[in-house]
Scaffold this active site. Structure first.
Site, short mmCIF file in Angstrom:
data_model
loop_
_atom_site.label_atom_id
_atom_site.label_comp_id
_atom_site.label_asym_id
_atom_site.label_seq_id
_atom_site.Cartn_x
_atom_site.Cartn_y
_atom_site.Cartn_z
N ASN A 1 0.85 -0.99 0.02
CA ASN A 1 0.23 -0.03 -0.15
C ASN A 1 1.09 1.05 -0.08
O ASN A 1 1.41 1.68 1.05
CB ASN A 1 -0.85 -0.05 1.19
N LYS B 1 0.06 4.38 -0.31
CA LYS B 1 -0.55 5.42 0.26
C LYS B 1 -0.29 6.81 -0.84
O LYS B 1 -0.30 6.55 -2.14
CB LYS B 1 0.03 5.81 1.48
N HIS C 1 -9.56 1.53 4.18
CA HIS C 1 -8.25 1.91 4.99
C HIS C 1 -8.49 2.59 6.19
O HIS C 1 -9.14 3.53 5.85
CB HIS C 1 -7.28 1.92 4.01
N GLU D 1 -6.95 4.89 7.17
CA GLU D 1 -6.59 6.52 6.96
C GLU D 1 -8.02 7.00 6.11
O GLU D 1 -8.07 8.20 6.40
CB GLU D 1 -5.45 6.72 6.06
N GLU E 1 -5.65 -4.51 10.26
CA GLU E 1 -4.52 -3.61 10.68
C GLU E 1 -4.98 -2.74 11.73
O GLU E 1 -5.74 -1.80 11.88
CB GLU E 1 -4.59 -2.43 9.40
N GLY F 1 2.22 2.54 10.61
CA GLY F 1 3.43 3.70 10.68
C GLY F 1 4.03 3.97 11.87
O GLY F 1 4.58 5.04 12.04
N SER G 1 3.21 -1.88 10.43
CA SER G 1 4.81 -1.96 10.55
C SER G 1 5.12 -3.21 10.33
O SER G 1 6.08 -3.67 11.01
CB SER G 1 5.03 -1.21 12.19
P1 PGA Z 1 2.86 0.54 7.61
O1 PGA Z 1 1.26 0.65 6.90
O2 PGA Z 1 3.25 -0.68 6.99
O3 PGA Z 1 3.49 1.78 7.25
O4 PGA Z 1 2.54 0.59 9.02
C1 PGA Z 1 0.25 -0.31 6.87
C2 PGA Z 1 -0.95 0.15 6.00
O5 PGA Z 1 -1.30 1.34 6.27
O6 PGA Z 1 -1.60 -0.62 5.21
#
Ligand code: PGA
Length: 250
Positions: A10, A12, A96, A98, A168, A174, A214
């Protein structure tokens, strides 16, 4: 039947079309011939054409990061399943955290997007997960159950055959904090139980549930060793070709 793992990137809101080409130039040789897992890269919409062109004929699929539920219309800034399909996109991330946090995505709009993706024959990666306050209040299971029930509303097992769920935990995205493999496996079991309720046991036993939050080359093999974890949704560590390849080859 073991479930084939899906390792998804992903990106983003990162990378230009040129940077997308550079990524594939470096990434494809590193994973060529890798057939154990399914690999998909989900770049921003403006990079989809470059990604598809670069990935042509390879073992890497390309996905979108969001999809609207209408085929077309006056919906500024949105992309429909028909548009994704016309490009050659096969997967799409839905719901997601976000999007839920910053763009008013609700359980109901997640459901609409999920239904549109399934209807179109795309493979939706439907994201669920609790925020830190919910985990600390002991509400994780309730939150996951609610998000699943609402996301799966009015979806039949037949229609849902391509469904993939990604667990998630929002506090792990993140932040460098990863859920322990055991903790992730517990959450996955809750999701699988919910899928059993909604779609039946046979469907649920085949449902792929990814872990995201992460995931890094250093922790990928421990996470992927869990029977309940059927792949990964990788944000930050997927932006670098070497690091994402190391995760794919955990
Ligand atoms: P990350 O993000 O690996 O940077 O924690 C995962 C995601 O949001 O899909």
């Amino acid at each position: 039947m073991p479930r084939t793992k899906l390792i998804a990137a992903n990106w983003k809101m990162y990378k230009t079309p040129e940077q997308t080409r550079e990524f594939f130039r470096d990434f494809l040789p590193l994973v060529s011939g890798h057939s154990r897992d399914e690999i998909v890269v989900c770049p921003p919409d403006v990079d989809l054409a470059s990604a598809l062109d670069s990935a042509k004929g390879s073992n890497v699929a390309v996905g979108g990061q969001n999809v609207h539920w209408k085929q077309e219309g006056a919906f500024t800034g949105e992309t429909s399943s028909a548009m994704l399909l016309a490009l050659g996109v096969t997967h799409v991330i839905v719901g997601h955290s976000e999007r839920r946090q910053y763009f008013c995505e609700t359980d109901d709009t997640v459901n609409l997007r999920l239904k549109a993706a399934l209807e179109a024959g795309l493979t939706p990666i439907c994201c669920v997960g609790e925020v830190l306050e919910e985990r600390e209040a002991g509400l994780t299971d309730d939150v996951l159950r609610r998000q699943c029930v609402r996301a799966f509303h009015a979806v039949s097992a037949r229609k849902a055959s391509k469904l993939v769920v990604a667990y998630e935990p929002v506090w792990a995205i993140g932040t460098g904090k990863t859920a322990t493999a055991e903790l992730a496996a517990e959450a996955h079991a809750v999701i699988r139980r919910e899928a059993t309720e909604v779609f039946g046991e046979e469907f649920a036993s085949k449902l792929r549930i990814l872990y995201g939050g992460s995931v890094k080359p250093e922790n990928a093999s421990t996470l992927m060793a869990q029977e309940e974890i059927d792949g990964a949704l990788v944000g930050g560590a997927s932006l670098d070709a070497k690091s994402f390849a190391a995760i794919v080859k955990y």
